[in-house]
Design a protein around this motif. Structure first.
Motif, PDB file in Angstrom:
ATOM      1  N   VAL A   1      12.799 -30.412  78.073  1.00  7.89           N
ATOM      2  CA  VAL A   1      11.367 -30.621  77.821  1.00  7.89           C
ATOM      3  C   VAL A   1      10.574 -29.375  78.195  1.00  7.89           C
ATOM      4  O   VAL A   1       9.659 -28.966  77.476  1.00  7.89           O
ATOM      5  CB  VAL A   1      10.853 -31.865  78.583  1.00  7.89           C
ATOM      6  N   GLN A   2      10.940 -28.757  79.303  1.00  6.53           N
ATOM      7  CA  GLN A   2      10.242 -27.552  79.739  1.00  6.53           C
ATOM      8  C   GLN A   2      10.416 -26.423  78.725  1.00  6.53           C
ATOM      9  O   GLN A   2       9.451 -25.722  78.394  1.00  6.53           O
ATOM     10  CB  GLN A   2      10.782 -27.127  81.106  1.00  6.53           C
ATOM     11  N   GLN A   3      11.615 -26.259  78.191  1.00  5.88           N
ATOM     12  CA  GLN A   3      11.851 -25.226  77.175  1.00  5.88           C
ATOM     13  C   GLN A   3      11.092 -25.534  75.884  1.00  5.88           C
ATOM     14  O   GLN A   3      10.548 -24.632  75.240  1.00  5.88           O
ATOM     15  CB  GLN A   3      13.348 -25.101  76.887  1.00  5.88           C
ATOM     16  N   MET A   4      11.027 -26.814  75.508  1.00  3.14           N
ATOM     17  CA  MET A   4      10.270 -27.210  74.313  1.00  3.14           C
ATOM     18  C   MET A   4       8.783 -26.906  74.504  1.00  3.14           C
ATOM     19  O   MET A   4       8.122 -26.403  73.595  1.00  3.14           O
ATOM     20  CB  MET A   4      10.479 -28.691  74.004  1.00  3.14           C
ATOM     21  N   ASP A   5       8.255 -27.226  75.686  1.00  2.81           N
ATOM     22  CA  ASP A   5       6.846 -26.957  75.977  1.00  2.81           C
ATOM     23  C   ASP A   5       6.542 -25.458  75.945  1.00  2.81           C
ATOM     24  O   ASP A   5       5.511 -25.036  75.415  1.00  2.81           O
ATOM     25  CB  ASP A   5       6.445 -27.538  77.335  1.00  2.81           C
ATOM     26  N   ASN A   6       7.450 -24.655  76.501  1.00  2.00           N
ATOM     27  CA  ASN A   6       7.250 -23.200  76.503  1.00  2.00           C
ATOM     28  C   ASN A   6       7.249 -22.647  75.080  1.00  2.00           C
ATOM     29  O   ASN A   6       6.438 -21.783  74.742  1.00  2.00           O
ATOM     30  CB  ASN A   6       8.329 -22.508  77.338  1.00  2.00           C
ATOM     31  N   ALA A   7       8.166 -23.147  74.245  1.00  2.00           N
ATOM     32  CA  ALA A   7       8.221 -22.692  72.846  1.00  2.00           C
ATOM     33  C   ALA A   7       6.959 -23.101  72.104  1.00  2.00           C
ATOM     34  O   ALA A   7       6.410 -22.321  71.314  1.00  2.00           O
ATOM     35  CB  ALA A   7       9.459 -23.275  72.167  1.00  2.00           C
TER      36      ALA A   7
ATOM     37  N   SER B   1      -1.061 -30.070  69.052  1.00  2.00           N
ATOM     38  CA  SER B   1       0.360 -30.029  69.404  1.00  2.00           C
ATOM     39  C   SER B   1       0.947 -31.427  69.259  1.00  2.00           C
ATOM     40  O   SER B   1       0.282 -32.424  69.514  1.00  2.00           O
ATOM     41  CB  SER B   1       0.542 -29.519  70.830  1.00  2.00           C
ATOM     42  N   MET B   2       2.188 -31.494  68.819  1.00  2.00           N
ATOM     43  CA  MET B   2       2.867 -32.770  68.616  1.00  2.00           C
ATOM     44  C   MET B   2       3.793 -32.998  69.801  1.00  2.00           C
ATOM     45  O   MET B   2       4.809 -32.319  69.938  1.00  2.00           O
ATOM     46  CB  MET B   2       3.624 -32.758  67.293  1.00  2.00           C
ATOM     47  N   LYS B   3       3.434 -33.914  70.668  1.00  2.00           N
ATOM     48  CA  LYS B   3       4.197 -34.181  71.887  1.00  2.00           C
ATOM     49  C   LYS B   3       5.595 -34.698  71.544  1.00  2.00           C
ATOM     50  O   LYS B   3       5.752 -35.554  70.687  1.00  2.00           O
ATOM     51  CB  LYS B   3       3.480 -35.209  72.768  1.00  2.00           C
ATOM     52  N   GLY B   4       6.585 -34.141  72.218  1.00  2.00           N
ATOM     53  CA  GLY B   4       7.957 -34.593  72.036  1.00  2.00           C
ATOM     54  C   GLY B   4       8.606 -34.121  70.747  1.00  2.00           C
ATOM     55  O   GLY B   4       9.694 -34.554  70.398  1.00  2.00           O
TER      56      GLY B   4
ATOM     57  N   ILE C   1       9.149 -30.572  67.930  1.00  2.00           N
ATOM     58  CA  ILE C   1       9.049 -29.135  67.757  1.00  2.00           C
ATOM     59  C   ILE C   1       8.131 -28.911  66.563  1.00  2.00           C
ATOM     60  O   ILE C   1       8.573 -28.590  65.469  1.00  2.00           O
ATOM     61  CB  ILE C   1      10.439 -28.509  67.563  1.00  2.00           C
ATOM     62  N   GLY C   2       6.848 -29.166  66.788  1.00  2.00           N
ATOM     63  CA  GLY C   2       5.900 -29.051  65.693  1.00  2.00           C
ATOM     64  C   GLY C   2       4.463 -29.011  66.156  1.00  2.00           C
ATOM     65  O   GLY C   2       4.129 -29.394  67.268  1.00  2.00           O
ATOM     66  N   ILE C   3       3.621 -28.534  65.243  1.00  2.00           N
ATOM     67  CA  ILE C   3       2.178 -28.464  65.452  1.00  2.00           C
ATOM     68  C   ILE C   3       1.522 -29.038  64.200  1.00  2.00           C
ATOM     69  O   ILE C   3       1.876 -28.657  63.082  1.00  2.00           O
ATOM     70  CB  ILE C   3       1.726 -27.006  65.654  1.00  2.00           C
ATOM     71  N   ALA C   4       0.592 -29.961  64.375  1.00  2.00           N
ATOM     72  CA  ALA C   4      -0.155 -30.524  63.250  1.00  2.00           C
ATOM     73  C   ALA C   4      -1.383 -29.647  63.016  1.00  2.00           C
ATOM     74  O   ALA C   4      -2.085 -29.278  63.956  1.00  2.00           O
ATOM     75  CB  ALA C   4      -0.560 -31.953  63.549  1.00  2.00           C
ATOM     76  N   LEU C   5      -1.609 -29.326  61.751  1.00  2.00           N
ATOM     77  CA  LEU C   5      -2.684 -28.411  61.398  1.00  2.00           C
ATOM     78  C   LEU C   5      -3.434 -28.972  60.203  1.00  2.00           C
ATOM     79  O   LEU C   5      -2.829 -29.306  59.195  1.00  2.00           O
ATOM     80  CB  LEU C   5      -2.060 -27.049  61.047  1.00  2.00           C
ATOM     81  N   LEU C   6      -4.746 -29.099  60.316  1.00  2.00           N
ATOM     82  CA  LEU C   6      -5.592 -29.535  59.212  1.00  2.00           C
ATOM     83  C   LEU C   6      -6.255 -28.275  58.662  1.00  2.00           C
ATOM     84  O   LEU C   6      -7.090 -27.650  59.340  1.00  2.00           O
ATOM     85  CB  LEU C   6      -6.640 -30.541  59.693  1.00  2.00           C
ATOM     86  N   CYS C   7      -5.832 -27.875  57.452  1.00  2.00           N
ATOM     87  CA  CYS C   7      -6.295 -26.603  56.911  1.00  2.00           C
ATOM     88  C   CYS C   7      -6.229 -26.604  55.387  1.00  2.00           C
ATOM     89  O   CYS C   7      -5.784 -27.567  54.771  1.00  2.00           O
ATOM     90  CB  CYS C   7      -5.448 -25.458  57.462  1.00  2.00           C
ATOM     91  N   THR C   8      -6.637 -25.499  54.814  1.00  2.00           N
ATOM     92  CA  THR C   8      -6.581 -25.340  53.357  1.00  2.00           C
ATOM     93  C   THR C   8      -5.173 -24.921  52.926  1.00  2.00           C
ATOM     94  O   THR C   8      -4.372 -24.464  53.747  1.00  2.00           O
ATOM     95  CB  THR C   8      -7.585 -24.271  52.891  1.00  2.00           C
ATOM     96  N   ASP C   9      -4.908 -25.043  51.636  1.00  2.00           N
ATOM     97  CA  ASP C   9      -3.614 -24.624  51.089  1.00  2.00           C
ATOM     98  C   ASP C   9      -3.395 -23.124  51.274  1.00  2.00           C
ATOM     99  O   ASP C   9      -2.271 -22.671  51.483  1.00  2.00           O
ATOM    100  CB  ASP C   9      -3.517 -24.973  49.602  1.00  2.00           C
ATOM    101  N   GLU C  10      -4.465 -22.355  51.207  1.00  2.00           N
ATOM    102  CA  GLU C  10      -4.385 -20.902  51.368  1.00  2.00           C
ATOM    103  C   GLU C  10      -3.819 -20.535  52.745  1.00  2.00           C
ATOM    104  O   GLU C  10      -2.944 -19.673  52.866  1.00  2.00           O
ATOM    105  CB  GLU C  10      -5.773 -20.289  51.193  1.00  2.00           C
TER     106      GLU C  10
END
Length: 101
Positions: A27-33, A59-62, A64-73
């Motif tokens: 978990v610590q390594q995942m958080d650091n990444a 950030s998506m807990k648990g 290996i991902g990040i949720a992002l609300l953005c344009t297609d560009e």
């Protein structure tokens, strides 16, 4: 704007001096990444002046991902960055209200 899931490179490192890697160390390594990826993502958005094209970064807990609300560009530009493994569109319905009348 669409919601995307960004994954980033992550390699689990073996425990230092131990027989196996503990769940806490994983978990610590995942958080650091994730922290490193978030820092790189924010720096890229600022450097490219894309703040107006990004509505949220979560950030998506648990995971290996990040949720992002953005344009297609923005999503297209992120695909070529070294701190991004993949960019996938998330087909999730809008959140339902907590209370219904």
């Amino acid at each position: 704007m669409k919601q995307y899931k960004i994954t980033y490179p992550f390699t689990l490192k073996p425990s230092s001096g131990g027989f196996c890697t503990t769940p806490f160390e994983i978990v610590q390594q995942m958080d650091n990444a994730q922290r490193s990826a978030m820092k790189s993502l924010r720096a890229f958005i600022a450097a490219e002046k894309l703040q107006d094209s990004v509505k949220s970064i979560v950030s998506m807990k648990g995971e290996i991902g990040i949720a992002l609300l953005c344009t297609d560009e923005v999503a297209d530009k992120l695909r070529s960055q070294p701190f991004v493994s993949s960019v996938e569109e998330m087909n999730v319905p809008p959140p339902s209200p907590k209370f219904k009348l």
